[in-house]
Design an enzyme around this catalytic site. Structure first.
Site, PDB file in Angstrom:
ATOM      1  CE  LYS A  53      -3.166   2.123   7.412  1.00 28.84           C
ATOM      2  NZ  LYS A  53      -3.991   2.713   6.300  1.00 28.84           N
TER       3      LYS A  53
ATOM      4  NE  ARG B 201      -7.452   6.376   9.738  1.00 23.22           N
ATOM      5  CZ  ARG B 201      -6.753   5.939   8.549  1.00 23.22           C
ATOM      6  NH1 ARG B 201      -5.886   5.496   8.552  1.00 23.22           N
ATOM      7  NH2 ARG B 201      -7.511   6.233   7.762  1.00 23.22           N
TER       8      ARG B 201
ATOM      9  CD  GLU C  27      -5.600   2.924  -0.147  1.00 22.64           C
ATOM     10  OE1 GLU C  27      -4.738   2.428  -0.556  1.00 22.64           O
ATOM     11  OE2 GLU C  27      -5.158   3.038   1.061  1.00 22.64           O
TER      12      GLU C  27
ATOM     13  CG  ASP D 183      -1.969   1.035   0.989  1.00 25.53           C
ATOM     14  OD1 ASP D 183      -2.632   1.350   0.106  1.00 25.53           O
ATOM     15  OD2 ASP D 183      -2.536   1.630   2.219  1.00 25.53           O
TER      16      ASP D 183
ATOM     17  CD  GLN E  36      -2.757   4.279  10.687  1.00 30.09           C
ATOM     18  OE1 GLN E  36      -3.839   4.503  10.550  1.00 30.09           O
ATOM     19  NE2 GLN E  36      -1.925   4.825   9.523  1.00 30.09           N
TER      20      GLN E  36
ATOM     21  CD  GLU F  33      -6.046   4.747   4.543  1.00 24.95           C
ATOM     22  OE1 GLU F  33      -5.404   3.785   3.912  1.00 24.95           O
ATOM     23  OE2 GLU F  33      -5.589   5.279   5.482  1.00 24.95           O
TER      24      GLU F  33
ATOM     25  CG  HIS G 199      -4.010  10.541   2.500  1.00 21.90           C
ATOM     26  ND1 HIS G 199      -4.830  10.294   3.404  1.00 21.90           N
ATOM     27  CD2 HIS G 199      -3.202   9.586   2.944  1.00 21.90           C
ATOM     28  CE1 HIS G 199      -4.712   9.477   4.294  1.00 21.90           C
ATOM     29  NE2 HIS G 199      -3.747   8.905   4.072  1.00 21.90           N
TER      30      HIS G 199
ATOM     31  CB  THR H 149      -7.361  -5.042   2.178  1.00 22.39           C
ATOM     32  OG1 THR H 149      -6.236  -4.628   3.176  1.00 22.39           O
ATOM     33  CG2 THR H 149      -7.362  -4.117   1.049  1.00 22.39           C
TER      34      THR H 149
ATOM     35  CG  ASP I  72      -5.531   0.225   3.829  1.00 22.34           C
ATOM     36  OD1 ASP I  72      -5.546  -0.914   4.270  1.00 22.34           O
ATOM     37  OD2 ASP I  72      -4.660   0.980   4.050  1.00 22.34           O
TER      38      ASP I  72
ATOM     39  CD  GLU J  46      -7.131  12.945   4.143  1.00 25.80           C
ATOM     40  OE1 GLU J  46      -6.949  13.704   3.520  1.00 25.80           O
ATOM     41  OE2 GLU J  46      -7.050  11.633   3.743  1.00 25.80           O
TER      42      GLU J  46
END
Ligand code: MN
Length: 440
Positions: free
Chosen positions: A265, A249, A213, A139, A252, A211, A146, A269, A245, A386
């Protein structure tokens, strides 16, 4: 690779599969994306299919009935497998030959229409699987918007680290937990450290995120110890698919230093069932996103005039969210964001070239995801981290609000390409619903 336009892109071409001619269909005859399917609830072997309108063309059935011969015979035979890996290993001349043959087979006026009942399976009657056996999943972090938005949360004065404009940053993802669209995603349990606590706790994540992607699916690959030029890399690329993905958080932010994301993560996925080929995407190629004049040029191994001219792909991506209560009340999903894949700081060819530049061997069906695709406005951000600034500015979703995902929330990513003078093509849906955590 300079994109080539041929008969398969002819916007006037119609299919004898009526649903493919509806303007809203993601899968007109100009698209022809590949997936792997079997009839739902059946024990029949999974095999390669091609989406056409609301139907799946069974490539093996077309081979048996004698519709795929000549240059298309070898790639067609590779489609009798429960994964795309064999087809991916064959390379572009074979991919092109099969696409031309499939386009002719499905075009209005083809004799194949009389065998429709043997050639087609309705998509609603099929289970769609992960389309390839992904040996390795990487990834990247290719959206500068971002990277800047996320960096600012941790380092307000210096959001981008000094390597960003030189190195396509990535981390090694987990291939075993790649799941097909519509698989439930269990909320992960893990370590997080509350800001005021002295020690971490081990419990279900409270900051589950998605996420948005795009994944690049690799073709034949390169031998261990050898690298790829930018031109080789672009020839390597089979196609693109939608990827979510999923990211915890809180896990993470506690685990990511010093070696990057790990259990935040690797729990799941989601990939969309259809891989849209680079042939189908030829009309929508655009220049790589312009770098501000003060930015450094890419180092020579990542700098290529053809890639600057055609390295972008103009895909519009859309994320929508539907909560459990919206589903129960029959309320339509809420569109959260819309962003452009063409805005990425690094092109897919640059990510592939960089990945192989140290002699790491890429293999057929390796998945190289782009990283979260974000623009500059709140309605173009590709993850809740975000949008809500780590939960501090919750998002309105119907009559509810969300900092991060709740159990029962369903996230759907869609993608489409449009250009005057060409058919609109889509990527289908990449969807997943959050399940409650297992007992700790
Ligand atoms: Mn990611």
């Amino acid at each position: 690779m300079i994109p080539t336009i041929d008969e398969t892109h002819d916007p006037a071409r119609r299919s004898w599969v009526d649903s493919a001619n509806q303007p809203a269909s993601d899968f007109p005859i100009q698209n022809l994306p590949y997936g792997v399917f079997r009839r739902a609830g059946s024990a029949e072997p999974a095999r390669v299919g091609v989406a056409i309108g609301t139907m799946i063309l069974d490539v093996s059935a077309a081979t048996r009935l004698g519709y795929l011969s000549g240059d298309a015979a070898v790639p067609a035979l590779a489609c009798a497998a429960p994964a795309l890996n064999g087809l991916l290993a064959l390379g572009r001349p074979a991919w092109r030959a099969l696409r031309v043959a499939l386009g002719r087979l499905l075009a209005a006026g083809s004799n194949a229409e009389r065998d429709a009942s043997q050639l087609l399976v309705p998509m609603v009657d099929a289970d769609l699987l992960v389309p390839a056996h992904v040996g390795d999943y990487t990834d990247f972090y290719a959206s500068i918007h971002h990277a800047t938005n996320v960096g600012r949360m941790f380092r307000p004065d210096n959001p981008l680290l000094p390597n960003y404009k030189y190195v396509p940053i990535g981390y090694h993802g987990r291939a075993s937990s790649i799941v097909p669209s519509d698989t439930g995603v269990r909320r992960p349990v893990g370590q997080r450290k509350p800001p005021d606590a002295a020690v971490p706790v081990f419990e279900p994540s409270r900051a589950l995120d998605y996420e948005c992607e795009v994944g690049a699916v690799i073709g034949p690959g390169n031998a261990l110890g050898e690298s790829l030029t930018m031109r080789d890399a672009s020839a390597q690329l089979f196609g693109l698919c939608l990827v979510n993905d999923w990211s915890a958080r809180d896990i993470q932010s506690w685990e990511y230093q010093p070696l990057g994301p790990f259990l935040s993560k690797s729990f799941a996925t989601t990939v969309a069932p259809w891989i849209v080929t680079m042939e189908a995407l030829a009309p929508y190629r655009v220049p790589a996103a312009a770098r501000p004049p003060e930015d450094p040029r890419p180092l020579p191994y990542l700098d290529d005039t053809e890639d600057q001219a055609y390295g972008g792909v103009d895909i519009t991506l859309e994320v929508s969210l539907r909560t459990r209560s919206m589903r129960e009340k029959g309320i339509a999903p809420h569109r959260v964001s819309r962003a452009r894949f063409a805005d990425m700081y690094w092109t897919t060819a640059q990510m592939i070239t960089h990945h192989a530049s140290n002699g790491c061997n890429l293999r057929p069906a390796d998945l190289l995801a782009s990283g979260t695709i974000s623009g500059t406005t709140r309605d173009s951000l590709g993850c809740l981290l975000e949008i809500t600034k780590r939960g501090a500015e919750p998002l309105r979703v119907g009559d509810e609000t969300r900092g991060f995902l709740e159990d029962g929330d369903e996230v759907t990513i869609r993608g489409e390409c449009e250009r005057d003078g060409y058919a609109r093509i889509g990527f289908g849906e990449c969807r997943g619903r959050v399940l409650s955590a297992s007992k700790v």
